[in-house]
Design an enzyme around this catalytic site. Structure first.
Site, PDB file in Angstrom:
ATOM      1  N   GLU A   1       9.012   6.321   2.247  1.00  0.00           N
ATOM      2  CA  GLU A   1       8.235   5.876   1.085  1.00  0.00           C
ATOM      3  C   GLU A   1       8.946   6.251  -0.220  1.00  0.00           C
ATOM      4  O   GLU A   1       9.339   7.390  -0.412  1.00  0.00           O
ATOM      5  CB  GLU A   1       6.843   6.507   1.120  1.00  0.00           C
ATOM      6  CG  GLU A   1       5.926   6.051   0.001  1.00  0.00           C
ATOM      7  CD  GLU A   1       4.541   6.694   0.056  1.00  0.00           C
ATOM      8  OE1 GLU A   1       3.640   6.212  -0.656  1.00  0.00           O
ATOM      9  OE2 GLU A   1       4.361   7.677   0.801  1.00  0.00           O
TER      10      GLU A   1
ATOM     11  N   CYS B   1       2.078   4.666   4.109  1.00  0.00           N
ATOM     12  CA  CYS B   1       1.461   5.994   4.020  1.00  0.00           C
ATOM     13  C   CYS B   1      -0.060   5.947   4.181  1.00  0.00           C
ATOM     14  O   CYS B   1      -0.575   5.754   5.264  1.00  0.00           O
ATOM     15  CB  CYS B   1       1.885   6.679   2.726  1.00  0.00           C
ATOM     16  SG  CYS B   1       1.630   8.484   2.757  1.00  0.00           S
TER      17      CYS B   1
ATOM     18  N   LYS C   1       1.614  -1.480  -1.398  1.00  0.00           N
ATOM     19  CA  LYS C   1       0.619  -0.584  -0.811  1.00  0.00           C
ATOM     20  C   LYS C   1      -0.776  -0.932  -1.334  1.00  0.00           C
ATOM     21  O   LYS C   1      -1.016  -0.961  -2.534  1.00  0.00           O
ATOM     22  CB  LYS C   1       0.999   0.858  -1.160  1.00  0.00           C
ATOM     23  CG  LYS C   1       0.112   1.935  -0.547  1.00  0.00           C
ATOM     24  CD  LYS C   1       0.704   3.299  -0.900  1.00  0.00           C
ATOM     25  CE  LYS C   1      -0.079   4.461  -0.332  1.00  0.00           C
ATOM     26  NZ  LYS C   1       0.563   5.752  -0.663  1.00  0.00           N
TER      27      LYS C   1
END
Length: 288
Positions: A53, A163, A126
């Site tokens: 990430e 994540c 994300k």
């Protein structure tokens, strides 16, 4: 014929941090530390490689320092173009997570997907953005607005989760419905907070949707934030939810695994996830 894929994940500690150089120097140091392992992946014949990430900066979200806004860049942009050279050189698909600037005030936690000929295929932003002690991500990122795309690469259909997304099964299911064969989840998470979930949630996604996953976490401690120890333990998991390869908890590493995408057909023929689902009974859930 078997559809054998060789895939790689790179987990990396930070070589330079806030206060030790300019933002551009910090980013360049992180890229330079990655290059030998990217080259090694290419030499070993890795077909799909995923980085961690926001791979070229610290995980700066424990603080709320606006200076890090300057580390964001366009996607496609300078970093994706640089990584495309390695993709082209080694005929290697690359998933490249970076901090994206679309426009002033429009900043995203993004992963670009580059095909094995160096072509930019698109990006995932994300969707789920945490905002809690140590993870002040809403200070830095807008929620994603591109849905859950799946990219047809030279070797496989690839999806990306990032994540905190992994705590939500809904997007993981949509990636399966959209045709993903491998889902990569680049992450930054520390010991003591979510480590017990690390080997629970993503194998569950893989088993519930009948696809492979590559799950990446960075390693080491990052000053001056001292959020905790990023515990690595990157791994691959198969459509039965079995971890088939795992990296170390403490050290920088290129993890490589080979697996047969035909297992997806085998698993889905046994467990008819998509035939037997009942979306008409879930409408109330969507409304909540």
């Amino acid at each position: 014929m078997a559809r054998i894929i060789k895939s790689g994940l790179i987990q990396m500690s930070l070589p330079m941090t806030e206060g030790e150089g300019s933002i551009e120097e910090i980013k360049e140091a992180m890229v330079q530390k990655h290059i030998p392992l990217i080259e090694e992946a290419g030499r070993q014949g890795v077909q799909i490689l995923c980085l961690q990430e926001i791979f070229n900066t610290p995980y700066f979200c424990p603080g709320q320092n606006q200076s890090w806004y300057a580390s964001a860049e366009s996607v496609p942009g300078p970093t994706t173009e640089r990584m495309a050279e390695y993709a082209r050189k080694y005929k290697m698909v690359m998933i490249v997570p970076v901090y994206e600037r679309e426009a002033a005030g429009f900043l995203y936690n993004t992963a670009a997907v580059i095909d094995a000929d160096g072509t930019y295929l698109g990006k995932y932003r994300k969707n789920h953005i945490p905002h809690t002690n140590g993870f002040w991500e809403k200070f830095f990122f807008k929620p994603g607005n591109l849905g859950y795309p799946v990219f047809q690469t030279m070797y496989a259909k690839v999806g990306v989760y990032i994540c905190y997304d992994r705590h939500f099964p809904d997007g993981a299911r949509i990636l399966g419905l959209n045709g993903a064969e491998i889902v990569y989840n680049p992450s930054a998470t520390v010991a003591g907070l979510s480590q017990y979930l690390w080997k629970l949630e993503q194998p569950a996604h893989a088993a519930a949707n009948g696809y492979f996953m590559g799950c990446i976490n960075r390693v080491g401690e990052e000053k001056p934030w001292n959020l905790g120890r990023f515990y690595g333990t990157s791994y691959f998991v198969d459509p039965r939810g079995q971890i088939i390869a795992q990296a170390d908890e403490y050290k920088d590493e290129l993890l490589i695994a080979e697996f047969d995408l035909d297992m997806i057909d085998e698993v889905r023929a046994t467990w008819q996830f998509f035939r037997d689902r009942r979306p008409e009974t879930y409408e109330k859930l969507v409304e909540l």
